[in-house]
Design a protein around this motif. Sequence first.
Motif, PDB file in Angstrom:
ATOM      1  N   GLU A   9       0.822  -1.207   0.000  1.00 23.57           N
ATOM      2  CA  GLU A   9       0.000   0.000   0.000  1.00 23.57           C
ATOM      3  C   GLU A   9       0.859   1.263   0.000  1.00 23.57           C
ATOM      4  O   GLU A   9       0.456   2.294  -0.552  1.00 23.57           O
ATOM      5  CB  GLU A   9      -0.948  -0.006   1.192  1.00 23.57           C
ATOM      6  CG  GLU A   9      -1.969  -1.146   1.143  1.00 23.57           C
ATOM      7  CD  GLU A   9      -2.642  -1.302  -0.220  1.00 23.57           C
ATOM      8  OE1 GLU A   9      -3.124  -0.275  -0.758  1.00 23.57           O
ATOM      9  OE2 GLU A   9      -2.690  -2.423  -0.734  1.00 23.57           O
ATOM     10  N   ALA A  10       2.041   1.181   0.595  1.00 22.65           N
ATOM     11  CA  ALA A  10       2.958   2.316   0.533  1.00 22.65           C
ATOM     12  C   ALA A  10       3.633   2.410  -0.825  1.00 22.65           C
ATOM     13  O   ALA A  10       3.904   3.507  -1.326  1.00 22.65           O
ATOM     14  CB  ALA A  10       4.016   2.200   1.635  1.00 22.65           C
ATOM     15  N   ARG A  46       3.631   5.025  -5.566  1.00 22.95           N
ATOM     16  CA  ARG A  46       4.902   5.313  -6.220  1.00 22.95           C
ATOM     17  C   ARG A  46       5.027   4.551  -7.540  1.00 22.95           C
ATOM     18  O   ARG A  46       5.763   4.960  -8.442  1.00 22.95           O
ATOM     19  CB  ARG A  46       6.073   4.952  -5.299  1.00 22.95           C
ATOM     20  CG  ARG A  46       6.072   5.716  -3.980  1.00 22.95           C
ATOM     21  CD  ARG A  46       7.244   5.287  -3.117  1.00 22.95           C
ATOM     22  NE  ARG A  46       8.515   5.648  -3.751  1.00 22.95           N
ATOM     23  CZ  ARG A  46       9.683   5.066  -3.460  1.00 22.95           C
ATOM     24  NH1 ARG A  46       9.739   4.087  -2.563  1.00 22.95           N
ATOM     25  NH2 ARG A  46      10.787   5.450  -4.076  1.00 22.95           N
ATOM     26  N   ILE A  47       4.318   3.433  -7.653  1.00 23.86           N
ATOM     27  CA  ILE A  47       4.382   2.605  -8.860  1.00 23.86           C
ATOM     28  C   ILE A  47       3.280   2.968  -9.848  1.00 23.86           C
ATOM     29  O   ILE A  47       3.477   2.916 -11.067  1.00 23.86           O
ATOM     30  CB  ILE A  47       4.293   1.105  -8.484  1.00 23.86           C
ATOM     31  CG1 ILE A  47       5.530   0.688  -7.693  1.00 23.86           C
ATOM     32  CG2 ILE A  47       4.126   0.229  -9.722  1.00 23.86           C
ATOM     33  CD1 ILE A  47       5.451  -0.714  -7.114  1.00 23.86           C
ATOM     34  N   VAL A  82       0.525  -5.029  -6.756  1.00 26.82           N
ATOM     35  CA  VAL A  82       1.715  -4.987  -5.925  1.00 26.82           C
ATOM     36  C   VAL A  82       1.404  -5.845  -4.706  1.00 26.82           C
ATOM     37  O   VAL A  82       0.379  -5.628  -4.036  1.00 26.82           O
ATOM     38  CB  VAL A  82       2.058  -3.549  -5.490  1.00 26.82           C
ATOM     39  CG1 VAL A  82       3.354  -3.537  -4.682  1.00 26.82           C
ATOM     40  CG2 VAL A  82       2.173  -2.641  -6.700  1.00 26.82           C
ATOM     41  N   VAL A  83       2.262  -6.828  -4.431  1.00 22.46           N
ATOM     42  CA  VAL A  83       1.941  -7.831  -3.414  1.00 22.46           C
ATOM     43  C   VAL A  83       3.143  -8.098  -2.519  1.00 22.46           C
ATOM     44  O   VAL A  83       4.293  -7.876  -2.912  1.00 22.46           O
ATOM     45  CB  VAL A  83       1.482  -9.152  -4.060  1.00 22.46           C
ATOM     46  CG1 VAL A  83       0.196  -8.954  -4.854  1.00 22.46           C
ATOM     47  CG2 VAL A  83       2.563  -9.737  -4.968  1.00 22.46           C
ATOM     48  N   LEU A  86      12.651   0.618  -5.295  1.00 21.68           N
ATOM     49  CA  LEU A  86      11.569  -0.347  -5.474  1.00 21.68           C
ATOM     50  C   LEU A  86      12.007  -1.496  -6.376  1.00 21.68           C
ATOM     51  O   LEU A  86      11.659  -2.654  -6.126  1.00 21.68           O
ATOM     52  CB  LEU A  86      10.339   0.340  -6.057  1.00 21.68           C
ATOM     53  CG  LEU A  86       9.675   1.396  -5.174  1.00 21.68           C
ATOM     54  CD1 LEU A  86       8.507   2.037  -5.915  1.00 21.68           C
ATOM     55  CD2 LEU A  86       9.202   0.807  -3.845  1.00 21.68           C
ATOM     56  N   VAL A  87      12.769  -1.181  -7.416  1.00 24.39           N
ATOM     57  CA  VAL A  87      13.278  -2.221  -8.313  1.00 24.39           C
ATOM     58  C   VAL A  87      14.189  -3.173  -7.547  1.00 24.39           C
ATOM     59  O   VAL A  87      14.055  -4.403  -7.631  1.00 24.39           O
ATOM     60  CB  VAL A  87      14.038  -1.591  -9.496  1.00 24.39           C
ATOM     61  CG1 VAL A  87      14.729  -2.677 -10.332  1.00 24.39           C
ATOM     62  CG2 VAL A  87      13.099  -0.774 -10.371  1.00 24.39           C
TER      63      VAL A  87
END
Length: 339
Positions: A217-218, A222-223, A272-273, A307-308
């Motif tokens: 969720e954070a 951003r994605i 996103v998981v 994130l990557v």
Amino acid sequence: MQVGIYMDLRNPPKWQRPWKGFYETALEQVVEAERLGIAAAWFSEHHFWEDGYLPQPLTFAAAAAARTKRIQLGAGVVLAPLRPAADIAEQGAVIDLISDGRFELGLGAGYVVPEFKTYGVSPKGRFEALEERAIEIRRLWEEGVATPAPLQEHMPIWIGGTGLRAARIAGRLGEGLLWPGPASLPEYRKALAGAGHDPDSARMGGLVQMVINDDPEAAWPRISPHLTYQWGSYAYYGGLDTVAPGMALLPDLDPESLRSGESVLLAPKFDVVTPDEAIRRLTEWMGDLPIEHILVWSSIAGMPDDLVARHIELLSTKVTPALREVGLPSPAPLAGAEA
């Protein structure tokens, strides 16, 4: 089954990095993925996109082959109608030799009209052209016409496509199906049997639309702008008739409409998981399919580096080992990889 990353090497204007060194950084990412124990890296293809979407996956695969020792490498997909079969066969053989037999060739029909026009090819009959290229490439290898020959005696060929037509082509030719859609399996096996191939020889793989993060969720806000750009660009370029300089009008797309809680995350569905959720969904999705490759995006259209890096780290240290434990095996990491 191998768990790998899928790279398109986009560099969108909004988040653009200096092109000098961009490919070097991407190659370093492949090397790092290998060190962490990621089993495969596959490279995609498009032409004349504003973000520099990788136009030459075979060239990049050769560069990656020279930098690595164990990671499996794939082209997924080469737009087969745009290239002569002999060219693909020769380049594939060279990559296989450089990589010591680690290359797999994915072939697709393509769909973006300006790409066909610029290459002087009609988009009509593109699926027939895809099948013809696959047949001819296999013949050039097996009859020893393409020299030097690939190191692998029977290099894997994959037919990529989202519909049943690709499944029928893969089945008729006895090749792999680079699309992990459960609905395609019955038609694929039927086509295998109809062409005299063992239906149990079916092998599937392909792209899973997820990014892994400790706190989805954070990470999501951003994605999501990068996801909006990514799918907007597919819609934009897919609707063009001629080459246009950049994206003149980004389609209005709500990223929330793409986010899905389903286990089967085929495009355009995406999520996103957490690692545990990724394991749950993948196990539920892939359990009854003859899957050889699970691939996830290394990055969504230039998303933030932290994130990557975390996505790939969690894929290698959490998701891959867990899938191995539940009976979906993947090669062990290189010595020195983080546990």
